[in-house]
Design a protein around this motif. Sequence first.
Motif, PDB file in Angstrom:
ATOM      1  N   HIS A   3       0.831  -1.185   0.000  1.00 11.17           N
ATOM      2  CA  HIS A   3       0.000   0.000   0.000  1.00 11.17           C
ATOM      3  C   HIS A   3       0.879   1.254   0.000  1.00 11.17           C
ATOM      4  O   HIS A   3       0.662   2.181  -0.779  1.00 11.17           O
ATOM      5  CB  HIS A   3      -0.908  -0.031   1.225  1.00 11.17           C
ATOM      6  N   LEU A   4       1.893   1.222   0.874  1.00 13.22           N
ATOM      7  CA  LEU A   4       2.832   2.351   0.932  1.00 13.22           C
ATOM      8  C   LEU A   4       3.503   2.556  -0.413  1.00 13.22           C
ATOM      9  O   LEU A   4       3.681   3.678  -0.881  1.00 13.22           O
ATOM     10  CB  LEU A   4       3.886   2.086   2.013  1.00 13.22           C
ATOM     11  N   ASN A   5       3.850   1.440  -1.009  1.00 10.92           N
ATOM     12  CA  ASN A   5       4.448   1.463  -2.333  1.00 10.92           C
ATOM     13  C   ASN A   5       3.597   2.228  -3.328  1.00 10.92           C
ATOM     14  O   ASN A   5       4.077   3.084  -4.060  1.00 10.92           O
ATOM     15  CB  ASN A   5       4.584   0.028  -2.838  1.00 10.92           C
ATOM     16  N   LEU A   6       2.304   1.864  -3.286  1.00 10.38           N
ATOM     17  CA  LEU A   6       1.373   2.489  -4.218  1.00 10.38           C
ATOM     18  C   LEU A   6       1.304   3.996  -3.950  1.00 10.38           C
ATOM     19  O   LEU A   6       1.312   4.804  -4.880  1.00 10.38           O
ATOM     20  CB  LEU A   6      -0.015   1.840  -4.077  1.00 10.38           C
ATOM     21  N   ILE A   7       1.285   4.344  -2.652  1.00  8.79           N
ATOM     22  CA  ILE A   7       1.179   5.771  -2.304  1.00  8.79           C
ATOM     23  C   ILE A   7       2.380   6.543  -2.846  1.00  8.79           C
ATOM     24  O   ILE A   7       2.223   7.589  -3.499  1.00  8.79           O
ATOM     25  CB  ILE A   7       1.064   5.945  -0.773  1.00  8.79           C
TER      26      ILE A   7
END
Lengths: 926, 420
Positions: A3-7
């Motif tokens: 998720h952090l990656n996507l952000i």
Amino acid sequence: GQHLNLISHLRNLKEMLESSKESLKLEAMKRIVGLIAKGKNASELFPAVVKNVASKNIELKKLVYVYLVRYAEEQQDLALLSISTFQRALKDPNQFIRASALRVLSSIRVPIIVPIMMLAIKEAAADLSPYVRKTSAHAIQKLFSLDADQKEQLIEVIEKLLKDKSTLVAGSVVMAFEEVCPDRIDLIHKNYRKLCNLLVDVEEWGQVVIISMLTRYARTQFTSPWKEVRGQSGEVMKAFYESDSEEKKGHTEEKPYIMDPDHRLLLRNTKPLLQSRNTAVVMSVAQLYWHLAPKHEVSIVTKSLVRLLRSHREVQYIVLQNIATMSIQRKGMFEPFMKSFYVRSTDATHIKTLKLEILTNLANEANISTILREFQTYVKSQDKAFAAATIQAIGRCATNISEVTDTCLNGLVLLLSNRDETVVAESVVVIKKLLQTQPTQHSEIIKHMAKLFDNITVPMARASILWLIGEYCERVPKIAPDVLRKMAKSFTAEEDIVKLQTVNLAAKLYLTNSKQTKLLTQYILNLGKYDQNYDIRDRTRFIRQLIVPSEKSGALNKYARRILLAPKPAPVLESSFKDRDRFQLGTLSHSLNSKATGYQELSDWPAVAPDQSVRNVEIIEASGSDSEEESSESEKTSSDSGKSSSGSEQSSSESELEQKKKKKTKKVPQKKSKPTAADRYSEIPAVCWSLRVTTSSFGPVKTYELLHHMTGKGLAAKYHFPRQPCLYQPSMVAVQVILSNSSDHSLEEIHIGDRSPASLSIHCFNTIERLEPEASVTVSMGIDFSDSTQAANFQLCTKEDQFSVSIQPAVGELLMPSSMTEQDFCKEQGKLQGMNETSATITMETANASSQAISKQVLSVANVGVVSSSQNNFSRFAGRTVSSGALVLVSLELKESSTALLTINTEKTVMASMLLRDIKQALTQA
Amino acid sequence: MIHSLFLVNASGDIFLEKHWKSVVSRSVCDYFFEAQERATEPENVPPVIPTPHHYLISVLRHRIYFVAVIQSEVPPLFVIEFLHRVVDTFQDYFGVCTEAAIKDNVVVVYELLEEMLDNGFPLATESNILKELIKPPTILRTMVNTITGSTNVGEQLPTGQLSVVPWRRTGVKYTNNEAYFDVVEEIDAIIDKSGSTITAEIQGVIDACVKLTGMPDLTLSFMNPRLLDDVSFHPCVRFKRWEAERILSFIPPDGNFRLLSYHVSSQNLVAIPVYVKHNITFREGSSQGRFDLTLGPKQTMGKAVESVLVSSQLPRGVLNANLNPSQGTYTFDPVTKLLSWDVGKINPQKLPSLKGTMSLQAGASKPDENPTINIQFKIQQMAISGLKVNRLDMYGEKYKPFKGIKYMTKAGNLCQFRLH
């Protein structure tokens, strides 16, 4: 982590979008589209993306559109920022930009902009470009699904667009009509003929939609071309209008049926589309013919449907479903193509099952042995579920065709010794069903099964046989107790399921024959009481309480007999497609066998046709509102279609052809006049030189009378030679017989009876179960004339009567065309000299002196092929006799003043002289 | 009409989704996955699946399921035909239609899908028009695009969509004008144990590659048009002309297209050009079975039978096969029990054979029946029906084009020998 990656990824993209470099922005948009495609949420980039909506880079702009349409619903306020860009683009001088602006604007599902969309649609509907008008038709549906309150206004736009003469618009506007106001049939009247005439030139997807809409339309506007149904609806009429208009009703029934020219126009203009490469178009024409055409015309769709079976698996699935429904009502349509439904080991299971279904529907007395032979190989299939389905199919054939019931039963009994459990279980189930439907013949087969019982090891089968013996124990009074005795001996070694049925059998025998079986039953019940399996202990306890009277058993005991030996209803063996015809063919609802959302019922034919004149169009109107067409192409279309819609009552296929030709000619300005093939032979070298044969014997068809209706007590028969190779056997001549009923009652069981000479080999048509008054049906048969013109005599039978009829073929019909080159022709002719040559000098009618006229006359007499000739004064034709394949060569040498030497070379000298006579007659007469 | 599209791979993952109306949650595919689990083979998933609020119509090609979501009544063939058209387009653009190719070209895929449907109704499905709108990716263009940031999207606006000949783009120019036609026939047949034909059908197509300048108007005629029992045309073919004269008259699309598909009536059947001699035996109680298969050509008019591939699903009881091919190589998969033998070319002087033994599961009973054999082959320079093109003429343009024609016969998907 992901998720952090996507952000962080999104943050990156945002930076890229905000950079000043086009290439970075484009790259960012591409990645965003990648995210959308994967189903990832990229909505937070909306503000950054929407800024680029007015970009000059076309690809960037298009990708922004993709994004906007995807997320506008979630970000309504921000989406509004883009609207002004589209409003500006709607005024662009370029039609593609206008169209694309409308496409995107109407795809943004934001309720606030409904008035803007409405305005844009109205403007676009009056646009000069047909492409923009097409887009506006699409936009109508979008707006309607966003806000159904706009319906009335949208209908006005639809009404306007329906008048459009561009083939581009037709499909899209009919689609909008179907979505928004399918019940407003009145909007179609004035456009009906135009739509029929435009149909061939509309793009394929539009064709499907228009055909489906016109099918519904026709069912409300024309009377039934099917005689029997007409009678029925006449009765319905009577019930309805009993009080006020009996006179009127009588009137309609007396009047002979004449098809409305508009009805015919639809049938005629859809027929060429059977040749479409688009399977959906073919299917839609097929369903149109099924629901609208006179019964004898429906079979023209057969070949095309069978063709679709060679398409993709999914296409096969849908087409087979439709054929399954059709084949229940009309076996004859598909019987000649039976082999196309043979199952291949590579077919998917659902395809196999459907093919099996169709083969079962097609089974009749004549072909059942072939079908059963085919089924035998299916039973051996490694796909056991399919083998089981086959056994059920055999069961259905057995009940439907009484001649083979015994054969099938015996076959099924043999299958009981099969090693596979499913096969055995299914066989027993089917045998059980068959026995239940035919209670008279029980005992023999049950005895047989009892005999086989010792050898059968499959528990399921043993259990089923025990059930059967128990159920019919009173019919096998001697065997049943004996089987029980054996079971008592082996009880402990049996499988559970067999034990249960043994207990069941014991109970039934106890109730019917307690004298012989009382002790045995008690013994078995005792064994069961101490069995390891609790189901069996439980069942035993229950049965004991039920059948053996004791103080504890109570009232139930009295009803034991009624409980255990209740008559069980015989299972029904019928097609699962039996009721599918309540749905329009080709629809999703038909496929699912349940009503899908938005399904439009096909109405019954009206008893009295509504006013026909509503479809009349005045010529002035044809050049109406949008006469200032911008595109020259569509102008041509409009003028053409305007002409044809005004004169469509008598517009024949020729005029259509002309119309189409004219259009094509305009596109190719260099092509001054249609050159004939012969003119061009010397100019352009052909691709291939080796052979030069053309076969084109599409002469007129002569119809002969087989049975006059006076002699035939109302049954009339005519026949002609379709000049097609016979499907049933190559040595046979194909004959088509048109049977019609001109009596006042329906004729039943029309079939072919005795024939003479007895050796005459005829392929008969299927027995026609019922021919209603005024109805007619075309059937094909094959006759082996053995190359002689001796008449084939046979009896045409109905249920009550037999009529002797005979078919005497003209000698020319005993031939089939043969392809050969001029050299080959001369070579073969050289071999057939002397005795084998017959010739005569004839004086031809002057009108026949051209080589085309000669061909036409010769082909009208004989089914031969034209051999293209390098010499102008020679006409050559080649054929073979159908039965023995002997060559028949016809040549005609033109001499002066319309005399000619006619020569026929063949070893069949009798045929030669007869053929000579016929050809001579044809050429000397005008 | 078509609401959304989901692309699902063999392992049941959705790897692409596209919505033409409001977004449909991908959970709708759960119904599809259920059906997928129930099916024993990938092909057995039913093409039409009802769910409480939607209908799923799917096609399976190249081991990818294309699942369309429908909300209301629509002819199912309409959707199926369209989905196949999508696959054909992908194949045309990317050379192959695989999960990898689609993922690599996801932007082009999206652009294509955007143009092909508007609000779920097909808009541009002609390859000619699409190629004007969106250029197919090439290695060179991809490189140039990455460096310069230029685009896949056509700069010019498509004109084809407006014309009465929507399948042909305008302003076509070639220095070498060529027209090639491939007549390809496939035989589908079922042959029984004794070698006699149960059914046999010839199905043919004429694929064309036409690269001609301007607006050429072509006519193509056959020596023996009556062989063609049933035909279907590319929309460019003038139907009336065919009806009246049995001549194909058309303004061709630019590039590759399928001009005609046809079926040859069963009357004109030639026997299938390969025969199989077989001796496959299982004995009761023995743990070995014998396998002996020989192939031979027949009636090939002197043309070689090539690329022969034999495959057969052996009975479940067979554990392994120890065979010796006289040529080519064979494989046997002990899990799926699929035997396949890549034979290559059949030499009539030395017929290929595959002989040996099969080991059976100990104690298992003898298999009920012999297997079915599927066979593939190719024969160049021959159309087995005997169909011959007579001539090809061009009107409307002044230059002289080069014209070529090629014939080929091959086994269809359904060429099988029943050995039971």
